[in-house]
Design a protein around this motif. Structure first.
Motif, PDB file in Angstrom:
ATOM      1  N   PRO A 196     -14.385  16.476  25.719  1.00  0.00           N
ATOM      2  CA  PRO A 196     -14.762  16.147  27.104  1.00  0.00           C
ATOM      3  C   PRO A 196     -15.745  14.976  27.127  1.00  0.00           C
ATOM      4  CG  PRO A 196     -14.966  18.509  26.679  1.00  0.00           C
ATOM      5  CD  PRO A 196     -14.751  17.852  25.353  1.00  0.00           C
ATOM      6  N   ALA A 197     -15.627  14.147  28.134  1.00  0.00           N
ATOM      7  CA  ALA A 197     -16.554  13.019  28.288  1.00  0.00           C
ATOM      8  C   ALA A 197     -17.964  13.537  28.531  1.00  0.00           C
ATOM      9  CB  ALA A 197     -16.111  12.143  29.452  1.00  0.00           C
ATOM     10  N   ARG A 198     -18.941  12.791  28.034  1.00  0.00           N
ATOM     11  CA  ARG A 198     -20.341  13.153  28.233  1.00  0.00           C
ATOM     12  C   ARG A 198     -20.930  12.250  29.311  1.00  0.00           C
ATOM     13  NH1 ARG A 198     -22.182  12.940  21.962  1.00  0.00           N
ATOM     14  NH2 ARG A 198     -21.086  10.936  22.186  1.00  0.00           N
ATOM     15  N   PRO A 199     -21.213  12.788  30.491  1.00  0.00           N
ATOM     16  CA  PRO A 199     -21.759  11.970  31.583  1.00  0.00           C
ATOM     17  C   PRO A 199     -23.035  11.246  31.166  1.00  0.00           C
ATOM     18  CG  PRO A 199     -21.123  14.138  32.388  1.00  0.00           C
ATOM     19  CD  PRO A 199     -21.023  14.194  30.896  1.00  0.00           C
ATOM     20  N   GLY A 200     -23.080   9.949  31.446  1.00  0.00           N
ATOM     21  CA  GLY A 200     -24.248   9.160  31.099  1.00  0.00           C
ATOM     22  C   GLY A 200     -24.236   8.630  29.681  1.00  0.00           C
ATOM     23  N   ARG A 201     -23.221   9.008  28.915  1.00  0.00           N
ATOM     24  CA  ARG A 201     -23.153   8.571  27.523  1.00  0.00           C
ATOM     25  C   ARG A 201     -21.813   7.891  27.238  1.00  0.00           C
ATOM     26  NH1 ARG A 201     -25.034  11.964  22.858  1.00  0.00           N
ATOM     27  NH2 ARG A 201     -25.369   9.831  22.152  1.00  0.00           N
ATOM     28  N   GLU A 202     -21.360   7.142  28.202  1.00  0.00           N
ATOM     29  CA  GLU A 202     -20.061   6.487  28.091  1.00  0.00           C
ATOM     30  C   GLU A 202     -19.996   5.521  26.908  1.00  0.00           C
ATOM     31  OE1 GLU A 202     -20.572   8.109  32.090  1.00  0.00           O
ATOM     32  OE2 GLU A 202     -21.821   6.768  30.879  1.00  0.00           O
ATOM     33  N   SER A 203     -21.065   4.763  26.673  1.00  0.00           N
ATOM     34  CA  SER A 203     -21.076   3.799  25.561  1.00  0.00           C
ATOM     35  C   SER A 203     -21.004   4.505  24.220  1.00  0.00           C
ATOM     36  CB  SER A 203     -22.330   2.929  25.634  1.00  0.00           C
ATOM     37  OG  SER A 203     -22.324   2.127  26.789  1.00  0.00           O
ATOM     38  N   ALA A 204     -21.745   5.600  24.099  1.00  0.00           N
ATOM     39  CA  ALA A 204     -21.724   6.372  22.854  1.00  0.00           C
ATOM     40  C   ALA A 204     -20.350   6.973  22.616  1.00  0.00           C
ATOM     41  CB  ALA A 204     -22.788   7.472  22.900  1.00  0.00           C
ATOM     42  N   ASP A 205     -19.728   7.489  23.678  1.00  0.00           N
ATOM     43  CA  ASP A 205     -18.384   8.069  23.545  1.00  0.00           C
ATOM     44  C   ASP A 205     -17.368   7.015  23.095  1.00  0.00           C
ATOM     45  OD1 ASP A 205     -19.231  10.578  24.234  1.00  0.00           O
ATOM     46  OD2 ASP A 205     -18.377  10.567  26.249  1.00  0.00           O
ATOM     47  N   ARG A 208     -18.066   6.038  19.455  1.00  0.00           N
ATOM     48  CA  ARG A 208     -17.670   7.093  18.521  1.00  0.00           C
ATOM     49  C   ARG A 208     -16.154   7.183  18.405  1.00  0.00           C
ATOM     50  NH1 ARG A 208     -20.808   8.538  15.060  1.00  0.00           N
ATOM     51  NH2 ARG A 208     -22.320   9.813  16.194  1.00  0.00           N
ATOM     52  N   LYS A 209     -15.456   7.016  19.514  1.00  0.00           N
ATOM     53  CA  LYS A 209     -13.992   7.076  19.460  1.00  0.00           C
ATOM     54  C   LYS A 209     -13.423   5.953  18.598  1.00  0.00           C
ATOM     55  CE  LYS A 209     -13.051   9.603  23.718  1.00  0.00           C
ATOM     56  NZ  LYS A 209     -12.450   9.598  25.077  1.00  0.00           N
ATOM     57  N   GLY A 210     -14.085   4.811  18.617  1.00  0.00           N
ATOM     58  CA  GLY A 210     -13.660   3.726  17.734  1.00  0.00           C
ATOM     59  C   GLY A 210     -13.794   4.119  16.274  1.00  0.00           C
ATOM     60  N   GLU A 211     -14.889   4.781  15.931  1.00  0.00           N
ATOM     61  CA  GLU A 211     -15.099   5.256  14.554  1.00  0.00           C
ATOM     62  C   GLU A 211     -14.065   6.318  14.186  1.00  0.00           C
ATOM     63  OE1 GLU A 211     -19.879   4.847  13.807  1.00  0.00           O
ATOM     64  OE2 GLU A 211     -19.204   6.481  15.086  1.00  0.00           O
ATOM     65  N   ILE A 212     -13.764   7.184  15.137  1.00  0.00           N
ATOM     66  CA  ILE A 212     -12.783   8.244  14.886  1.00  0.00           C
ATOM     67  C   ILE A 212     -11.406   7.659  14.609  1.00  0.00           C
ATOM     68  CG2 ILE A 212     -11.590  10.224  15.899  1.00  0.00           C
ATOM     69  CD1 ILE A 212     -14.204  10.694  17.532  1.00  0.00           C
ATOM     70  N   GLU A 213     -11.022   6.658  15.380  1.00  0.00           N
ATOM     71  CA  GLU A 213      -9.710   6.025  15.192  1.00  0.00           C
ATOM     72  C   GLU A 213      -9.587   5.430  13.791  1.00  0.00           C
ATOM     73  OE1 GLU A 213      -7.161   6.162  17.000  1.00  0.00           O
ATOM     74  OE2 GLU A 213      -7.727   6.450  19.093  1.00  0.00           O
ATOM     75  N   VAL A 214     -10.638   4.767  13.345  1.00  0.00           N
ATOM     76  CA  VAL A 214     -10.639   4.174  12.001  1.00  0.00           C
ATOM     77  C   VAL A 214     -10.494   5.263  10.935  1.00  0.00           C
ATOM     78  CG1 VAL A 214     -12.024   2.910  10.302  1.00  0.00           C
ATOM     79  CG2 VAL A 214     -11.945   2.131  12.681  1.00  0.00           C
ATOM     80  N   ALA A 215     -11.291   6.322  11.074  1.00  0.00           N
ATOM     81  CA  ALA A 215     -11.254   7.411  10.101  1.00  0.00           C
ATOM     82  C   ALA A 215      -9.920   8.142  10.132  1.00  0.00           C
ATOM     83  CB  ALA A 215     -12.402   8.383  10.385  1.00  0.00           C
ATOM     84  N   LEU A 216      -9.375   8.321  11.331  1.00  0.00           N
ATOM     85  CA  LEU A 216      -8.087   9.004  11.474  1.00  0.00           C
ATOM     86  C   LEU A 216      -6.978   8.219  10.786  1.00  0.00           C
ATOM     87  CD1 LEU A 216      -6.334  11.238  12.720  1.00  0.00           C
ATOM     88  CD2 LEU A 216      -6.269   9.907  14.839  1.00  0.00           C
ATOM     89  N   ASN A 217      -6.958   6.930  10.976  1.00  0.00           N
ATOM     90  CA  ASN A 217      -5.948   6.090  10.320  1.00  0.00           C
ATOM     91  C   ASN A 217      -6.099   6.131   8.804  1.00  0.00           C
ATOM     92  OD1 ASN A 217      -4.777   5.255  12.720  1.00  0.00           O
ATOM     93  ND2 ASN A 217      -6.123   3.488  12.946  1.00  0.00           N
ATOM     94  N   LYS A 218      -7.340   6.160   8.345  1.00  0.00           N
ATOM     95  CA  LYS A 218      -7.597   6.254   6.901  1.00  0.00           C
ATOM     96  C   LYS A 218      -7.058   7.563   6.333  1.00  0.00           C
ATOM     97  CE  LYS A 218     -11.369   5.977   3.529  1.00  0.00           C
ATOM     98  NZ  LYS A 218     -12.847   5.809   3.356  1.00  0.00           N
ATOM     99  N   ALA A 219      -7.284   8.642   7.056  1.00  0.00           N
ATOM    100  CA  ALA A 219      -6.806   9.959   6.595  1.00  0.00           C
ATOM    101  C   ALA A 219      -5.280   9.996   6.572  1.00  0.00           C
ATOM    102  CB  ALA A 219      -7.353  11.051   7.498  1.00  0.00           C
ATOM    103  N   LYS A 220      -4.644   9.414   7.589  1.00  0.00           N
ATOM    104  CA  LYS A 220      -3.188   9.419   7.672  1.00  0.00           C
ATOM    105  C   LYS A 220      -2.549   8.617   6.543  1.00  0.00           C
ATOM    106  CE  LYS A 220      -2.641  10.219  12.657  1.00  0.00           C
ATOM    107  NZ  LYS A 220      -2.220   9.638  13.953  1.00  0.00           N
ATOM    108  N   GLN A 221      -3.219   7.603   6.078  1.00  0.00           N
ATOM    109  CA  GLN A 221      -2.687   6.771   4.997  1.00  0.00           C
ATOM    110  C   GLN A 221      -2.568   7.542   3.683  1.00  0.00           C
ATOM    111  OE1 GLN A 221      -5.204   3.320   4.783  1.00  0.00           O
ATOM    112  NE2 GLN A 221      -4.538   2.527   6.766  1.00  0.00           N
ATOM    113  N   HIS A 222      -3.306   8.640   3.582  1.00  0.00           N
ATOM    114  CA  HIS A 222      -3.306   9.413   2.336  1.00  0.00           C
ATOM    115  C   HIS A 222      -2.250  10.517   2.356  1.00  0.00           C
ATOM    116  CE1 HIS A 222      -6.802   7.650   0.343  1.00  0.00           C
ATOM    117  NE2 HIS A 222      -7.363   7.575   1.534  1.00  0.00           N
ATOM    118  N   LEU A 223      -1.589  10.695   3.482  1.00  0.00           N
ATOM    119  CA  LEU A 223      -0.566  11.749   3.552  1.00  0.00           C
ATOM    120  C   LEU A 223       0.833  11.205   3.241  1.00  0.00           C
ATOM    121  CD1 LEU A 223      -1.654  13.845   6.669  1.00  0.00           C
ATOM    122  CD2 LEU A 223      -1.875  14.423   4.256  1.00  0.00           C
TER     123      LEU A 223
END
Length: 223
Positions: A196-205, A208-223
C-alpha cells in the motif's frame, strides 16, 4: 455552613484536577504533533538525499542529516525518533563506505535495539527490519557484528508486524537474494511492489520501488 464549605472545597478541588488533566493532555497532544512533524521532515529529507541527490554529494548531505536526526531523538527520546536516527546513520554509513562506516552502523544498531526495548511495534516493527538489514549487510566477526541467522530472525519479526509493507518485504527479499534463495526472493520483491502507498512518503515509495525492480530482475536472471 460547614457542609456547604466542604462541598465548595470538593468542587474547586475537582475543577482544578480536571483543569490540570486537560492541560497535560493538551501538552501531550501538541508534543506528539510536533514529533510527528519533525520526523516527517526528516523522512522527506532522507528520501531527497537518497533518491534525488547525486551520489558524490550524498555523504556530506547524510552527515548533515545525522545531526538533525540526533537533535530530534534527543528531544523526544521515543522509539520512532530513535528508529529514524538509526535509519539515517545506517544510510550515511552506506554512502560513506569503508571501515569508517562501522562506527555509524554500530551506533545505528544500538538505536534500533533501544527502540525495540521501548516500543517493539513502533512504526510497524521498523526497528526489527532495520536491525535485520544491518545484520546481513555488515561484515561478520572480527570486523563487524554481521550474522545471517540473526538477520533472518529480525527480518521475519519485522514482517510479522508489517506483512504487506514495502520495506519489510524488500529487505527480506534482498536478504534472500544474498542467500541465493532466488524463488523466495522474487516472491518477497513482488509482494513489496504491491505494498500500500504511504501517504506523505511518495518519494520514498518511488525510490524504493526502483530498487526493488533492480533486485527483482537480478533474482530472475538466476532462475
Amino acid at each position: 455552613m460547614k457542609t456547604i464549605n466542604a462541598q465548595l472545597i470538593n468542587y474547586y478541588s475537582t475543577a482544578i484536577k480536571v483543569f490540570f488533566i486537560a492541560c497535560a493532555a493538551l501538552v501531550a497532544t501538541n508534543t506528539y504533533a510536533d514529533e510527528a512533524s519533525d520526523i516527517h521532515q526528516l523522512q522527506t529529507r532522507w528520501a531527497e538525499v537518497k533518491y534525488a541527490t547525486p551520489e558524490a554529494e550524498q555523504e556530506k548531505a547524510f552527515a548533515a542529516l545525522v545531526t538533525q536526526a540526533e537533535k530530534i531523538s534527543a528531544q523526544y527520546q521515543s522509539a520512532p525518533s530513535l528508529i529514524w536516527e538509526g535509519i539515517v546513520r545506517s544510510t550515511y554509513a552506506g554512502a560513506k563506505g569503508g571501515l569508517g562506516a562501522l562506527d555509524q552502523v554500530k551506533q545505528a544498531k544500538k538505536l534500533f535495539e533501544r527502540a525495540i526495548s521501548l516500543q517493539p511495534d513502533a512504526l510497524q516493527g521498523s526497528a526489527y527490519t532495520s536491525l535485520g538489514s544491518l545484520y546481513y549487510q555488515v561484515p561478520g566477526w572480527p570486523v563487524g557484528f554481521g550474522d545471517d541467522k540473526k538477520a533472518k530472525e529480525m527480518l521475519l519479526k519485522g514482517l510479522s508486524y508489517n506483512p504487506d509493507g514495502i520495506d519489510a518485504n524488500y529487505f527480506y527479499g534482498d536478504y534472500l537474494l544474498e542467500q541465493k534463495q532466488y524463488a523466495q526472493a522474487i516472491a518477497a520483491f513482488e509482494t513489496a511492489l504491491k505494498a500500500p502507498a504511504r501517504p506523505g512518503r511518495e518519494s520514498a515509495d518511488a525510490g524504493r520501488k526502483g530498487e526493488i525492480e533492480v533486485a527483482l530482475n537480478k533474482a530472475k536472471q538466476h532462475l
